[in-house]
Design an enzyme around this catalytic site. Structure first.
Site, mmCIF file in Angstrom:
data_model
loop_
_atom_site.group_PDB
_atom_site.id
_atom_site.type_symbol
_atom_site.label_atom_id
_atom_site.label_comp_id
_atom_site.label_asym_id
_atom_site.label_seq_id
_atom_site.Cartn_x
_atom_site.Cartn_y
_atom_site.Cartn_z
ATOM 1 N N HIS A 21 0.840 -1.209 0.000
ATOM 2 C CA HIS A 21 0.000 0.000 0.000
ATOM 3 C C HIS A 21 0.880 1.267 0.000
ATOM 4 O O HIS A 21 0.574 2.236 -0.699
ATOM 5 C CB HIS A 21 -0.875 0.068 1.262
ATOM 6 C CG HIS A 21 -1.914 -0.996 1.396
ATOM 7 N ND1 HIS A 21 -2.014 -1.796 2.494
ATOM 8 C CD2 HIS A 21 -2.935 -1.368 0.574
ATOM 9 C CE1 HIS A 21 -3.047 -2.629 2.358
ATOM 10 N NE2 HIS A 21 -3.611 -2.393 1.202
ATOM 11 N N LYS A 45 -16.143 -6.848 7.513
ATOM 12 C CA LYS A 45 -14.806 -7.207 7.986
ATOM 13 C C LYS A 45 -14.685 -6.866 9.459
ATOM 14 O O LYS A 45 -15.175 -5.822 9.896
ATOM 15 C CB LYS A 45 -13.735 -6.452 7.186
ATOM 16 C CG LYS A 45 -13.542 -6.991 5.792
ATOM 17 C CD LYS A 45 -12.256 -6.485 5.148
ATOM 18 C CE LYS A 45 -12.028 -7.111 3.782
ATOM 19 N NZ LYS A 45 -10.795 -6.657 3.127
ATOM 20 N N ARG A 94 -2.365 -6.079 -8.098
ATOM 21 C CA ARG A 94 -1.265 -6.966 -7.724
ATOM 22 C C ARG A 94 -1.065 -8.091 -8.726
ATOM 23 O O ARG A 94 0.043 -8.402 -9.089
ATOM 24 C CB ARG A 94 -1.496 -7.548 -6.330
ATOM 25 C CG ARG A 94 -1.232 -6.551 -5.230
ATOM 26 C CD ARG A 94 -1.804 -7.021 -3.940
ATOM 27 N NE ARG A 94 -3.235 -7.238 -4.087
ATOM 28 C CZ ARG A 94 -4.000 -7.845 -3.193
ATOM 29 N NH1 ARG A 94 -3.467 -8.305 -2.100
ATOM 30 N NH2 ARG A 94 -5.285 -7.970 -3.387
ATOM 31 N N SER A 132 -3.170 -7.832 3.583
ATOM 32 C CA SER A 132 -3.232 -7.581 5.026
ATOM 33 C C SER A 132 -3.551 -8.869 5.783
ATOM 34 O O SER A 132 -2.958 -9.138 6.834
ATOM 35 C CB SER A 132 -4.279 -6.508 5.326
ATOM 36 O OG SER A 132 -3.935 -5.321 4.666
HETATM 37 N N1 COA Z 1 -0.453 -4.168 -1.543
HETATM 38 C C1 COA Z 1 -0.741 -5.052 -0.595
HETATM 39 N N2 COA Z 1 -1.980 -5.452 -0.315
HETATM 40 C C2 COA Z 1 -2.976 -4.924 -1.032
HETATM 41 C C3 COA Z 1 -2.750 -3.997 -2.046
HETATM 42 C C4 COA Z 1 -1.414 -3.610 -2.295
HETATM 43 N N3 COA Z 1 -1.103 -2.738 -3.238
HETATM 44 N N4 COA Z 1 -3.937 -3.660 -2.590
HETATM 45 C C5 COA Z 1 -4.874 -4.361 -1.937
HETATM 46 N N5 COA Z 1 -4.291 -5.119 -0.995
HETATM 47 C C6 COA Z 1 -4.953 -6.071 -0.103
HETATM 48 C C7 COA Z 1 -5.660 -5.425 1.018
HETATM 49 O O1 COA Z 1 -4.809 -5.304 2.142
HETATM 50 C C8 COA Z 1 -6.781 -6.388 1.270
HETATM 51 O O2 COA Z 1 -6.312 -7.455 2.049
HETATM 52 P P1 COA Z 1 -7.279 -8.270 3.007
HETATM 53 O O3 COA Z 1 -8.499 -8.650 2.221
HETATM 54 O O4 COA Z 1 -6.403 -9.385 3.345
HETATM 55 O O5 COA Z 1 -7.578 -7.344 4.124
HETATM 56 C C9 COA Z 1 -7.094 -7.004 -0.062
HETATM 57 O O6 COA Z 1 -5.950 -6.770 -0.835
HETATM 58 C C10 COA Z 1 -8.278 -6.427 -0.704
HETATM 59 O O7 COA Z 1 -8.055 -5.054 -0.801
HETATM 60 P P2 COA Z 1 -9.116 -4.096 -1.431
HETATM 61 O O8 COA Z 1 -9.603 -4.623 -2.709
HETATM 62 O O9 COA Z 1 -8.541 -2.732 -1.402
HETATM 63 O O10 COA Z 1 -10.318 -4.268 -0.463
HETATM 64 P P3 COA Z 1 -10.599 -3.492 0.779
HETATM 65 O O11 COA Z 1 -11.549 -4.296 1.568
HETATM 66 O O12 COA Z 1 -9.360 -3.090 1.496
HETATM 67 O O13 COA Z 1 -11.327 -2.183 0.211
HETATM 68 C C11 COA Z 1 -13.144 -0.879 -0.694
HETATM 69 C C12 COA Z 1 -12.460 -2.253 -0.637
HETATM 70 C C13 COA Z 1 -13.310 -0.300 0.672
HETATM 71 C C14 COA Z 1 -12.273 0.046 -1.505
HETATM 72 C C15 COA Z 1 -14.518 -1.042 -1.386
HETATM 73 O O14 COA Z 1 -15.218 -2.097 -0.747
HETATM 74 C C16 COA Z 1 -15.361 0.223 -1.311
HETATM 75 O O15 COA Z 1 -15.106 1.193 -1.973
HETATM 76 N N6 COA Z 1 -16.405 0.209 -0.498
HETATM 77 C C17 COA Z 1 -17.293 1.338 -0.338
HETATM 78 C C18 COA Z 1 -18.715 0.994 -0.761
HETATM 79 C C19 COA Z 1 -18.918 1.200 -2.229
HETATM 80 O O16 COA Z 1 -18.790 2.265 -2.788
HETATM 81 N N7 COA Z 1 -19.284 0.095 -2.903
HETATM 82 C C20 COA Z 1 -19.520 0.099 -4.306
HETATM 83 C C21 COA Z 1 -18.245 -0.063 -5.055
HETATM 84 S S1 COA Z 1 -18.525 -0.314 -6.763
#
Ligand code: COA
Length: 170
Positions: A21, A45, A94, A132
């Site tokens: 990140h 979560k 990724r 994560s």
């Molecule tokens: N390096 C390391 N890890 C990474 C990464 C990177 N560059 N990018 C993502 N990850 C990991 C995250 O740590 C996360 O790990 P985990 O599932 O083990 O905790 C996983 O990949 C998924 O990450 P991400 O896709 O960013 O999911 P998230 O749960 O962290 O975030 C939101 C998702 C919050 C951005 C999304 O659900 C959202 O926008 N929600 C708001 C509601 C909304 O608008 N919904 C409609 C969307 S169309």
């Protein structure tokens, strides 16, 4: 008319922030004047760290850079972008597995908020396998996570799991 400030929102759960990140965040600062790291309050979560802890880790990881704003949000991401006057969403890719989900996510966001565009950064090859959850699992089992997370996160994970596991295997 003076050029407007380019503001981007980098959303995620950040439980906790990893070096993957941090890499995306630092690279996004080359393109944008301000990056709002938006911690999603996701009822699906169950986070290990509180919002305050996650926000502190993020601020420390970027040495309290004034161009990085840490915040939390609930509800639709595009609504939040509107509130913050952000024209862009930053996401990291990724692996191929991320693409399908990100593709859907970006298209839905574009439909909901056409004024907000999504910018993808290819994750650095050193971090393409990091997430994560994986970090928490490895730390929980006493594995080495150095170099994969910022030092403050590493210390906090070691302390947290030392407390959880002390003298109790079951
Ligand atoms: N390096 C390391 N890890 C990474 C990464 C990177 N560059 N990018 C993502 N990850 C990991 C995250 O740590 C996360 O790990 P985990 O599932 O083990 O905790 C996983 O990949 C998924 O990450 P991400 O896709 O960013 O999911 P998230 O749960 O962290 O975030 C939101 C998702 C919050 C951005 C999304 O659900 C959202 O926008 N929600 C708001 C509601 C909304 O608008 N919904 C409609 C969307 S169309």
């Amino acid at each position: 008319m003076p050029p407007s400030r380019k503001i981007a929102v980098y959303p995620g759960t950040f439980d906790p922030i990893t070096n993957g990140h941090v890499d995306i965040l630092e690279r996004s600062l080359v393109l944008f004047d301000e990056v709002v790291v938006a911690i999603a309050v996701n009822p699906r979560k169950e986070p290990l760290f509180t919002l305050q802890e996650r926000s502190d880790f993020i601020a420390e990881a970027v040495a309290r850079n004034p161009r990085v704003v840490c915040d939390a949000f609930q509800g639709l991401l595009v609504e939040y972008c509107r509130e913050r006057k952000a024209g862009f969403i930053v996401r990291g890719l990724r692996a191929l597995a991320d693409f399908e989900y990100e593709f859907q996510f970006a298209h839905m966001n574009r439909r909901l908020g056409p004024a907000v565009d999504t910018v993808f950064f290819m994750t650095d090859e050193r971090h393409h396998y990091v997430s994560s959850s994986l970090i928490k699992e490895v730390a929980g089992l006493g594995g080495d996570i150095s170099g994969l997370v910022p030092p403050s996160v590493e210390r906090a994970l070691i302390a947290k799991y030392a407390r959880h596991t002390k003298g109790n295997p079951g």
